[in-house]
Design a protein around this motif. Structure first.
Motif, PDB file in Angstrom:
ATOM      1  N   SER A 128       0.824  -1.203   0.000  1.00  0.00           N
ATOM      2  CA  SER A 128       0.000   0.000   0.000  1.00  0.00           C
ATOM      3  C   SER A 128       0.862   1.259   0.000  1.00  0.00           C
ATOM      4  CB  SER A 128      -0.902  -0.014   1.241  1.00  0.00           C
ATOM      5  OG  SER A 128      -1.669   1.165   1.313  1.00  0.00           O
ATOM      6  N   ALA A 129       1.984   1.228   0.754  1.00  0.00           N
ATOM      7  CA  ALA A 129       2.884   2.382   0.778  1.00  0.00           C
ATOM      8  C   ALA A 129       3.541   2.600  -0.584  1.00  0.00           C
ATOM      9  CB  ALA A 129       3.950   2.177   1.859  1.00  0.00           C
ATOM     10  N   VAL A 130       3.904   1.501  -1.281  1.00  0.00           N
ATOM     11  CA  VAL A 130       4.493   1.622  -2.619  1.00  0.00           C
ATOM     12  C   VAL A 130       3.498   2.279  -3.579  1.00  0.00           C
ATOM     13  CG1 VAL A 130       5.294   0.310  -4.626  1.00  0.00           C
ATOM     14  CG2 VAL A 130       6.108  -0.287  -2.342  1.00  0.00           C
ATOM     15  N   ILE A 131       2.248   1.883  -3.501  1.00  0.00           N
ATOM     16  CA  ILE A 131       1.211   2.468  -4.369  1.00  0.00           C
ATOM     17  C   ILE A 131       1.080   3.969  -4.096  1.00  0.00           C
ATOM     18  CG2 ILE A 131      -1.267   2.487  -4.830  1.00  0.00           C
ATOM     19  CD1 ILE A 131      -1.255  -0.539  -4.397  1.00  0.00           C
ATOM     20  N   GLN A 132       1.102   4.355  -2.805  1.00  0.00           N
ATOM     21  CA  GLN A 132       1.038   5.785  -2.475  1.00  0.00           C
ATOM     22  C   GLN A 132       2.238   6.540  -3.058  1.00  0.00           C
ATOM     23  OE1 GLN A 132       0.052   6.748   1.694  1.00  0.00           O
ATOM     24  NE2 GLN A 132      -0.507   4.597   1.975  1.00  0.00           N
ATOM     25  N   ALA A 133       3.433   5.935  -2.947  1.00  0.00           N
ATOM     26  CA  ALA A 133       4.626   6.590  -3.477  1.00  0.00           C
ATOM     27  C   ALA A 133       4.547   6.735  -4.996  1.00  0.00           C
ATOM     28  CB  ALA A 133       5.871   5.792  -3.087  1.00  0.00           C
ATOM     29  N   GLN A 134       4.053   5.708  -5.687  1.00  0.00           N
ATOM     30  CA  GLN A 134       3.947   5.781  -7.148  1.00  0.00           C
ATOM     31  C   GLN A 134       2.953   6.867  -7.570  1.00  0.00           C
ATOM     32  OE1 GLN A 134       3.020   1.642  -7.853  1.00  0.00           O
ATOM     33  NE2 GLN A 134       5.155   1.126  -8.328  1.00  0.00           N
ATOM     34  N   LYS A 135       1.890   7.030  -6.795  1.00  0.00           N
ATOM     35  CA  LYS A 135       0.951   8.123  -7.092  1.00  0.00           C
ATOM     36  C   LYS A 135       1.604   9.476  -6.821  1.00  0.00           C
ATOM     37  CE  LYS A 135      -3.272   5.487  -6.097  1.00  0.00           C
ATOM     38  NZ  LYS A 135      -4.462   5.364  -5.197  1.00  0.00           N
ATOM     39  N   LYS A 136       2.367   9.552  -5.719  1.00  0.00           N
ATOM     40  CA  LYS A 136       3.005  10.815  -5.349  1.00  0.00           C
ATOM     41  C   LYS A 136       4.024  11.255  -6.394  1.00  0.00           C
ATOM     42  CE  LYS A 136       5.880  12.878  -1.704  1.00  0.00           C
ATOM     43  NZ  LYS A 136       6.472  12.669  -0.343  1.00  0.00           N
ATOM     44  N   PHE A 137       4.779  10.297  -6.939  1.00  0.00           N
ATOM     45  CA  PHE A 137       5.819  10.618  -7.920  1.00  0.00           C
ATOM     46  C   PHE A 137       5.334  10.477  -9.368  1.00  0.00           C
ATOM     47  CE2 PHE A 137       8.336   9.229  -4.159  1.00  0.00           C
ATOM     48  CZ  PHE A 137       8.982  10.435  -3.905  1.00  0.00           C
ATOM     49  N   HIS A 138       4.023  10.302  -9.554  1.00  0.00           N
ATOM     50  CA  HIS A 138       3.414  10.239 -10.890  1.00  0.00           C
ATOM     51  C   HIS A 138       4.013   9.101 -11.730  1.00  0.00           C
ATOM     52  CE1 HIS A 138       1.564  14.075  -9.880  1.00  0.00           C
ATOM     53  NE2 HIS A 138       2.777  14.565  -9.598  1.00  0.00           N
ATOM     54  N   LEU A 139       4.113   7.928 -11.108  1.00  0.00           N
ATOM     55  CA  LEU A 139       4.617   6.743 -11.796  1.00  0.00           C
ATOM     56  C   LEU A 139       3.455   5.808 -12.121  1.00  0.00           C
ATOM     57  CD1 LEU A 139       7.649   5.988  -9.429  1.00  0.00           C
ATOM     58  CD2 LEU A 139       7.702   7.268 -11.569  1.00  0.00           C
ATOM     59  N   ASP A 140       3.739   4.779 -12.922  1.00  0.00           N
ATOM     60  CA  ASP A 140       2.730   3.746 -13.175  1.00  0.00           C
ATOM     61  C   ASP A 140       2.435   3.043 -11.862  1.00  0.00           C
ATOM     62  OD1 ASP A 140       2.659   4.372 -15.839  1.00  0.00           O
ATOM     63  OD2 ASP A 140       4.132   2.834 -16.412  1.00  0.00           O
ATOM     64  N   VAL A 141       1.161   2.960 -11.508  1.00  0.00           N
ATOM     65  CA  VAL A 141       0.767   2.387 -10.216  1.00  0.00           C
ATOM     66  C   VAL A 141       0.494   0.895 -10.392  1.00  0.00           C
ATOM     67  CG1 VAL A 141      -0.911   2.456  -8.344  1.00  0.00           C
ATOM     68  CG2 VAL A 141      -0.216   4.579  -9.481  1.00  0.00           C
ATOM     69  N   ASP A 142       1.392   0.057  -9.858  1.00  0.00           N
ATOM     70  CA  ASP A 142       1.190  -1.390  -9.919  1.00  0.00           C
ATOM     71  C   ASP A 142       1.564  -2.092  -8.613  1.00  0.00           C
ATOM     72  OD1 ASP A 142       3.928  -1.106  -9.937  1.00  0.00           O
ATOM     73  OD2 ASP A 142       4.242  -2.064 -11.885  1.00  0.00           O
ATOM     74  N   GLY A 143       2.049  -1.324  -7.610  1.00  0.00           N
ATOM     75  CA  GLY A 143       2.393  -1.932  -6.322  1.00  0.00           C
ATOM     76  C   GLY A 143       3.681  -2.725  -6.343  1.00  0.00           C
ATOM     77  N   GLN A 144       4.422  -2.670  -7.466  1.00  0.00           N
ATOM     78  CA  GLN A 144       5.692  -3.382  -7.585  1.00  0.00           C
ATOM     79  C   GLN A 144       6.828  -2.364  -7.706  1.00  0.00           C
ATOM     80  OE1 GLN A 144       5.386  -6.059 -10.911  1.00  0.00           O
ATOM     81  NE2 GLN A 144       3.361  -6.783 -10.309  1.00  0.00           N
ATOM     82  N   VAL A 145       8.016  -2.789  -7.276  1.00  0.00           N
ATOM     83  CA  VAL A 145       9.144  -1.862  -7.247  1.00  0.00           C
ATOM     84  C   VAL A 145      10.150  -2.250  -8.322  1.00  0.00           C
ATOM     85  CG1 VAL A 145      11.003  -0.891  -5.860  1.00  0.00           C
ATOM     86  CG2 VAL A 145       8.824  -1.477  -4.791  1.00  0.00           C
ATOM     87  N   GLY A 146      10.371  -1.341  -9.257  1.00  0.00           N
ATOM     88  CA  GLY A 146      11.355  -1.541 -10.318  1.00  0.00           C
ATOM     89  C   GLY A 146      12.286  -0.344 -10.380  1.00  0.00           C
ATOM     90  N   PRO A 147      13.070  -0.215 -11.461  1.00  0.00           N
ATOM     91  CA  PRO A 147      14.047   0.883 -11.571  1.00  0.00           C
ATOM     92  C   PRO A 147      13.438   2.275 -11.416  1.00  0.00           C
ATOM     93  CG  PRO A 147      14.493  -0.801 -13.226  1.00  0.00           C
ATOM     94  CD  PRO A 147      13.210  -1.193 -12.579  1.00  0.00           C
ATOM     95  N   SER A 148      12.242   2.507 -11.986  1.00  0.00           N
ATOM     96  CA  SER A 148      11.659   3.843 -11.902  1.00  0.00           C
ATOM     97  C   SER A 148      11.263   4.202 -10.475  1.00  0.00           C
ATOM     98  CB  SER A 148      10.437   3.938 -12.828  1.00  0.00           C
ATOM     99  OG  SER A 148       9.469   2.974 -12.484  1.00  0.00           O
ATOM    100  N   THR A 149      10.704   3.238  -9.742  1.00  0.00           N
ATOM    101  CA  THR A 149      10.319   3.506  -8.348  1.00  0.00           C
ATOM    102  C   THR A 149      11.560   3.697  -7.484  1.00  0.00           C
ATOM    103  OG1 THR A 149       8.312   2.174  -8.645  1.00  0.00           O
ATOM    104  CG2 THR A 149       8.993   2.651  -6.393  1.00  0.00           C
ATOM    105  N   TRP A 150      12.613   2.876  -7.704  1.00  0.00           N
ATOM    106  CA  TRP A 150      13.863   3.054  -6.965  1.00  0.00           C
ATOM    107  C   TRP A 150      14.429   4.455  -7.215  1.00  0.00           C
ATOM    108  CZ3 TRP A 150      15.123   0.322  -3.039  1.00  0.00           C
ATOM    109  CH2 TRP A 150      14.917  -1.046  -2.974  1.00  0.00           C
ATOM    110  N   ALA A 151      14.431   4.876  -8.487  1.00  0.00           N
ATOM    111  CA  ALA A 151      15.011   6.191  -8.818  1.00  0.00           C
ATOM    112  C   ALA A 151      14.253   7.311  -8.129  1.00  0.00           C
ATOM    113  CB  ALA A 151      14.971   6.385 -10.345  1.00  0.00           C
ATOM    114  N   ALA A 152      12.914   7.208  -8.078  1.00  0.00           N
ATOM    115  CA  ALA A 152      12.124   8.249  -7.448  1.00  0.00           C
ATOM    116  C   ALA A 152      12.385   8.310  -5.931  1.00  0.00           C
ATOM    117  CB  ALA A 152      10.630   8.008  -7.706  1.00  0.00           C
ATOM    118  N   LEU A 153      12.492   7.157  -5.288  1.00  0.00           N
ATOM    119  CA  LEU A 153      12.695   7.122  -3.843  1.00  0.00           C
ATOM    120  C   LEU A 153      14.116   7.508  -3.450  1.00  0.00           C
ATOM    121  CD1 LEU A 153      10.769   3.831  -2.941  1.00  0.00           C
ATOM    122  CD2 LEU A 153      10.091   6.174  -2.423  1.00  0.00           C
ATOM    123  N   ARG A 154      15.081   7.238  -4.310  1.00  0.00           N
ATOM    124  CA  ARG A 154      16.480   7.590  -3.982  1.00  0.00           C
ATOM    125  C   ARG A 154      16.824   9.006  -4.395  1.00  0.00           C
ATOM    126  NH1 ARG A 154      19.195   3.449  -1.909  1.00  0.00           N
ATOM    127  NH2 ARG A 154      18.860   1.283  -2.580  1.00  0.00           N
ATOM    128  N   GLY A 155      15.974   9.622  -5.238  1.00  0.00           N
ATOM    129  CA  GLY A 155      16.283  10.945  -5.729  1.00  0.00           C
ATOM    130  C   GLY A 155      16.116  12.042  -4.670  1.00  0.00           C
TER     131      GLY A 155
END
Length: 283
Positions: free
Chosen positions: A256-283
């Motif tokens: 659920s937290a991953v989905i919130q982060a993907q919405k916050k960073f305007h990413l594709d929302v799928d609840g899974q963590v890949g390179p784009s989600t890592w880049a947004a969280l580490r940026g």
């Protein structure tokens, strides 16, 4: 994601659970079966048998798969152990590639069956009895007493064997407990105890790190565990999103937290963590 063929009819639930997790790990890696074979050192035909349920993989193949896709090897090896136990009496055995098959857990001894004549130690004799000879008749009371003594000895022996088996389990697998579910019922397998993780934030090269993992590409999905998941939870927490604790377990709260982060960073929302989600969280 490839569409898999249905597993053979009548396949054991423990084997089906193992195959399902292997398929899931392979799918989220994005690798083809041929690429998976090259990365793990096992042939394409071998992985086709493992992923179709026609053969069980050796432990080394499972560890190689976990290393390549970033999955938890302890969980996959526990599922393999349950599948091996389920197939021990059947026609299938895990293929071996210069590595022994997974050892089975010791089973408690069965109820002891008393022998017709229990072997008892000789009773102590006195010098008088030795000199005169003991020609007393064997009465029914003495026979019953000897019979009960034999039962007690066998019972103590059986209890000792059970205690010894429990001690072996505690020594060999101190970090595992029995608790997992199979497809059609509950099958006890070994899973690791919870590991404590901490968040130690540093910023290097314009990216945030929490001290658990430096990955920026590992594909993480629900039910995975390990340091990479703890790193994800720390980065979610730093972003102001509660992951449900820093325990290294990708459960529903972390999803659920991953989905919130993907919405916050305007990413594709799928609840899974890949390179784009890592880049947004580490940026």
């Amino acid at each position: 994601m490839a569409r898999w063929r249905a597993l053979p009819a009548g396949i054991d639930p423990a084997v089906a659970a193992l195959v399902a997790h292997l398929r899931k790990a392979k799918d989220f890696s994005g690798l083809s079966i041929k690429q998976l074979g090259s990365a793990t050192g096992y042939s394409t035909s071998s992985w086709e048998r493992y992923l179709s349920g026609r053969a069980l993989p050796p432990p080394a193949a499972v560890r190689s798969l976990a290393e390549v896709v970033g999955a938890d090897p302890v969980r996959l090896l526990a599922l393999l152990d349950a599948a091996v136990n389920a197939r021990r009496s059947g026609p299938f055995e895990p293929e071996s590639h210069s590595e022994p098959a997974v050892p089975s857990e010791p089973t408690p001894p069965s109820e002891p069956v008393p022998p017709s004549k229990p072997v008892l130690p000789p009773e102590p004799t006195t010098p008088e009895a030795t000199a005169a000879g003991d020609d007393r008749p064997d009465t029914g009371v003495d026979g019953d007493r000897h019979h009960l003594a034999g039962w007690r000895q066998l019972g103590l022996l059986g209890c000792g064997m059970v205690v010894g088996a429990v001690m072996v389990l505690l020594l060999v697998q101190p970090t595992q407990v029995a608790a997992a579910r199979s497809v059609s019922g509950t099958t006890a397998v070994a899973v690791p105890e919870a590991t404590a993780f901490a968040c130690s934030y540093t910023r290097q090269g314009g990216r945030w790190y929490a001290g658990n993992s430096e990955t920026r590409t590992h594909q993480l999905v629900v039910d995975m565990t390990g340091p990479a998941v703890a790193e994800l939870q720390c980065l979610l927490q730093r972003a102001g999103i509660t992951p449900g604790g820093i325990d290294g377990n990708f459960g529903p709260l972390t999803e659920s937290a991953v989905i919130q982060a993907q919405k916050k960073f305007h990413l594709d929302v799928d609840g899974q963590v890949g390179p784009s989600t890592w880049a947004a969280l580490r940026g």
